[in-house]
Design a protein around this motif. Structure first.
Motif, PDB file in Angstrom:
ATOM      1  N   MET A  68     -29.240 -14.400 -18.762  1.00 53.78           N
ATOM      2  CA  MET A  68     -28.868 -14.853 -20.093  1.00 53.78           C
ATOM      3  C   MET A  68     -30.102 -15.353 -20.798  1.00 53.78           C
ATOM      4  N   ILE A  94     -25.694 -24.513 -21.465  1.00 50.60           N
ATOM      5  CA  ILE A  94     -26.481 -24.274 -20.259  1.00 50.60           C
ATOM      6  C   ILE A  94     -27.521 -25.375 -20.029  1.00 50.60           C
ATOM      7  N   ARG A  95     -28.089 -25.880 -21.117  1.00 48.67           N
ATOM      8  CA  ARG A  95     -29.031 -26.992 -20.992  1.00 48.67           C
ATOM      9  C   ARG A  95     -28.710 -28.034 -22.049  1.00 48.67           C
ATOM     10  N   PHE A 129     -27.135 -26.075 -10.038  1.00 49.08           N
ATOM     11  CA  PHE A 129     -27.620 -26.562 -11.333  1.00 49.08           C
ATOM     12  C   PHE A 129     -26.768 -26.085 -12.491  1.00 49.08           C
ATOM     13  N   CYS A 130     -25.850 -25.160 -12.253  1.00 46.76           N
ATOM     14  CA  CYS A 130     -25.311 -24.342 -13.340  1.00 46.76           C
ATOM     15  C   CYS A 130     -23.880 -24.694 -13.728  1.00 46.76           C
ATOM     16  N   PRO A 182     -33.095 -13.022 -12.156  1.00 46.80           N
ATOM     17  CA  PRO A 182     -33.539 -14.409 -12.000  1.00 46.80           C
ATOM     18  C   PRO A 182     -33.680 -14.813 -10.537  1.00 46.80           C
ATOM     19  N   GLN A 223     -35.234 -18.251 -10.002  1.00 49.56           N
ATOM     20  CA  GLN A 223     -35.181 -19.707 -10.238  1.00 49.56           C
ATOM     21  C   GLN A 223     -36.278 -20.498  -9.541  1.00 49.56           C
ATOM     22  N   ASP A 265     -35.767 -15.623 -14.535  1.00 51.56           N
ATOM     23  CA  ASP A 265     -35.558 -16.990 -15.013  1.00 51.56           C
ATOM     24  C   ASP A 265     -36.070 -17.949 -13.944  1.00 51.56           C
ATOM     25  N   PHE A 266     -36.648 -19.069 -14.410  1.00 50.44           N
ATOM     26  CA  PHE A 266     -37.170 -20.082 -13.494  1.00 50.44           C
ATOM     27  C   PHE A 266     -36.762 -21.467 -13.950  1.00 50.44           C
ATOM     28  N   ILE A 267     -36.516 -22.315 -12.969  1.00 48.82           N
ATOM     29  CA  ILE A 267     -36.257 -23.725 -13.268  1.00 48.82           C
ATOM     30  C   ILE A 267     -37.327 -24.552 -12.554  1.00 48.82           C
ATOM     31  N   PHE A 297     -37.517 -22.937 -17.592  1.00 45.63           N
ATOM     32  CA  PHE A 297     -36.870 -24.122 -18.137  1.00 45.63           C
ATOM     33  C   PHE A 297     -37.126 -25.319 -17.245  1.00 45.63           C
ATOM     34  N   LYS A 298     -37.084 -26.508 -17.880  1.00 43.30           N
ATOM     35  CA  LYS A 298     -37.078 -27.739 -17.098  1.00 43.30           C
ATOM     36  C   LYS A 298     -35.646 -27.972 -16.649  1.00 43.30           C
ATOM     37  N   TYR A 299     -35.503 -28.417 -15.418  1.00 47.33           N
ATOM     38  CA  TYR A 299     -34.146 -28.706 -14.932  1.00 47.33           C
ATOM     39  C   TYR A 299     -33.485 -29.758 -15.814  1.00 47.33           C
ATOM     40  N   SER A 300     -32.253 -29.498 -16.174  1.00 49.97           N
ATOM     41  CA  SER A 300     -31.500 -30.467 -16.962  1.00 49.97           C
ATOM     42  C   SER A 300     -30.152 -30.680 -16.277  1.00 49.97           C
ATOM     43  N   ARG A 316     -26.534 -31.097 -15.463  1.00 53.51           N
ATOM     44  CA  ARG A 316     -25.316 -30.820 -16.220  1.00 53.51           C
ATOM     45  C   ARG A 316     -24.168 -31.597 -15.607  1.00 53.51           C
TER      46      ARG A 316
HETATM   47  N1  5AD Z   1     -31.253 -26.700 -16.167  1.00 56.81           N
HETATM   48  C1  5AD Z   1     -32.256 -25.848 -16.510  1.00 56.81           C
HETATM   49  N2  5AD Z   1     -32.110 -24.535 -16.567  1.00 56.81           N
HETATM   50  C2  5AD Z   1     -30.906 -24.009 -16.287  1.00 56.81           C
HETATM   51  N3  5AD Z   1     -30.466 -22.756 -16.267  1.00 56.81           N
HETATM   52  C3  5AD Z   1     -29.162 -22.775 -15.931  1.00 56.81           C
HETATM   53  N4  5AD Z   1     -28.754 -24.026 -15.729  1.00 56.81           N
HETATM   54  C4  5AD Z   1     -29.818 -24.829 -15.941  1.00 56.81           C
HETATM   55  C5  5AD Z   1     -30.030 -26.219 -15.882  1.00 56.81           C
HETATM   56  N5  5AD Z   1     -29.063 -27.064 -15.537  1.00 56.81           N
HETATM   57  C6  5AD Z   1     -31.319 -21.604 -16.518  1.00 56.81           C
HETATM   58  C7  5AD Z   1     -31.381 -20.698 -15.302  1.00 56.81           C
HETATM   59  C8  5AD Z   1     -30.499 -19.545 -15.701  1.00 56.81           C
HETATM   60  C9  5AD Z   1     -30.737 -19.502 -17.185  1.00 56.81           C
HETATM   61  C10 5AD Z   1     -29.732 -18.804 -17.978  1.00 56.81           C
HETATM   62  O1  5AD Z   1     -30.775 -20.852 -17.578  1.00 56.81           O
HETATM   63  O2  5AD Z   1     -32.718 -20.269 -15.129  1.00 56.81           O
HETATM   64  O3  5AD Z   1     -30.837 -18.333 -15.059  1.00 56.81           O
END
Ligand code: 5AD
Ligand code: SF4
Length: 466
Positions: A1, A70-71, A190-191, A292, A294, A332-334, A363-366, A368
């Motif tokens: 995505m 998602i974030r 994380f999702c 992805p 991650q 995709d990477f977190i 992306f930075k981990y966020s 959820r």
């Molecule tokens: N924090 C950061 N990135 C996220 N993604 C999904 N959930 C989170 C989260 N909680 C990223 C993942 C995923 C993309 C669509 O968004 O990398 O593949």
């Protein structure tokens, strides 16, 4: 995505309603391509209710925001936008015009009633599983009721949503999305997707084929199959046997007019042999794969519940590249998942060097709410996350530029998509999803033309017809 921030533009034919001027709907879409697809289907459903699309928000009788959860920032953006709509609604009310404000998408699903509490300007909240009920929901809201529709419906929403009208499709250009699968059973920690989009559902072969035929009939040349885990798609073929995505792609390739196929997003665990063979044997399946990973650290992959190791992923990429040597990888990477150490992060950097990506999103981990990751201890400092993200993005951008530069002087087929920003130019799409500028004399929109790349810019390629 991948991330998008699009206003859906449609030019439907006016639908006459019983009294005077048709109502207008303004739609704002955040998030992934599935939201873009959903917005189009909602627009089609609303057109049957007499709502014409508008791009002028002040003219809209219905403002519908299709949201992404998602974030963190995505949801916060929605709330601040809703805050600004209060004034607009009041101004229109002063002119005697009623304005309905609706929130759709994954924030709607996740927040439900909370949206009405935080943003009283909102009249209706509708989750992705209930879009087929949008017409009734809008009617109720017009009658003055505040409506929240987020229950998972038992019926199939696709059965009840009107299929895209020919005119609507025609105005949407030569590339189109087609949802074949929705929801996710993987539960990466994380999702939020398994909670907002529900469990995995595959649409039946016949429905997908019929929709693709309709798209082709309306002039679409390139179809991207969508699903949160698109490669988990499965269904019963006309022969009664179980089909996977590979088989489906072969079937769709038979549809006259369709010249290119893509699919997104895939999970490494669901890349089966048949799908890899489709990359090898099916010319119209474009040589680009968003897969992805991650993280490159086994410890973090485990904590993320990804169900594979870094070595599994690298071996898979090798198999895919053996089948399709010119395939471009995207990912995709977190960074900064709970517990991610410097060493874990270095493993991600190493994996990126090993794979070499043509395109990537990081992306930075966020955290959820409601996901297991949010409950984990040892959260990583924001400053550390920032620093890691910067380093990772610098590496990914270098790879992306190197990939673009490697195409200079090469010939390729271009699908001409739209007029360019400058007069006399058109923009096309490379097999690797890059925008390519070409002289308008090269061909008409919808044509596939042979070009040679002359220059690689930061965001697009330049070419001349051969
Ligand atoms: N924090 C950061 N990135 C996220 N993604 C999904 N959930 C989170 C989260 N909680 C990223 C993942 C995923 C993309 C669509 O968004 O990398 O593949
Ligand atoms: Fe989210 Fe993981 Fe499912 Fe992808 S596979 S939608 S990241 S839970």
């Amino acid at each position: 995505m991948e991330l998008n921030d699009t206003i859906t533009r449609e030019a439907l034919q006016p639908v006459e309603t019983e009294n005077a001027a048709p109502r207008k709907v303004f739609m704002k879409t955040y998030g992934c391509q599935m939201n873009v697809y959903d917005s189009q289907r909602m627009s089609d459903a609303l057109s049957l209710e007499g709502y014409l699309p508008t791009e002028v928000i002040e003219d809209a009788d219905l403002i519908l925001i299709n949201t992404c959860h998602i974030r963190e920032k995505a949801a916060e953006k929605v709330y601040s936008q809703l805050g600004r709509l209060r004034k607009l609604k009041d101004e229109r009310a002063a002119r005697g015009r009623e304005t309905l404000v609706g929130v759709a998408g994954c924030v709607a699903q996740a927040e439900g009633d909370e949206i009405l509490r935080r943003a009283p300007v909102v009249d209706l909240v509708i989750g992705p599983q209930t879009y087929h009920r949008l017409p009734q929901v809008v009617r109720k809201a017009r009658a003055g009721e505040k409506v929240v529709e987020t229950e998972y419906a038992i019926e199939d929403k696709f059965e009840h949503l009107p299929s895209a009208s020919r005119n609507a499709t025609r105005s949407r250009g030569v590339t189109a999305f087609l949802t074949v699968q929705e929801g996710c059973d993987k539960f990466c920690t994380f999702c939020v997707v398994p909670y907002t989009r529900g469990s995995e559902v595959s649409r039946p072969v016949a429905k997908i084929v019929a929709e693709a035929e309709k798209l082709a009939d309306a002039g679409v040349r390139e179809v991207t199959l969508l699903g949160q885990n698109v490669n988990a798609w499965h269904g019963e073929g006309p022969d009664g046997s179980e089909w996977g995505l590979g088989k489906l792609l072969f079937r769709l390739a038979e549809i006259p007019g369709i010249a290119r196929l893509r699919y997104t997003t895939s999970h490494p665990r669901d890349m089966d042999d048949a799908l890899i063979e489709a990359h090898r044997d099916l010319d119209i399946l474009m040589p680009y794969l968003h897969l992805p990973v991650q993280s490159g650290s086994d410890r973090i992959l485990k904590a993320m519940n990804r169900k594979h190791t870094a070595a599994d992923y690298l071996a898979l990429v090798d198999r895919i590249r053996a089948a399709k040597p010119d395939i471009a990888m995207s990912g995709d990477f977190i960074v900064g998942f709970p517990g991610e150490s410097d060493e874990d992060f270095e493993a991600t950097m190493q994996l990126v060097r090993d794979v070499t990506y043509a395109q990537a999103f990081s992306f930075k981990y966020s955290p959820r709410p409601g996901t297991p990751g949010a409950e984990m201890g040892s959260h990583v400092d924001e400053t550390v996350k920032d620093e890691r993200l910067q380093r990772l993005q610098a590496l990914l951008i270098t790879q992306q530029r190197a990939f673009a530069a490697s195409l200079v002087n090469k010939e390729m087929d271009l699908l001409i998509e739209k007029a360019g920003r400058e007069a006399g130019q058109r923009v096309g799409r490379s097999p690797w999803l890059q925008p390519v500028i070409v002289d308008e004399k090269a061909g008409e929109i919808g044509d596939i033309v042979r070009v040679r790349i002359t220059k690689a810019g930061p965001n697009s390629l330049f070419s001349e017809p051969v």
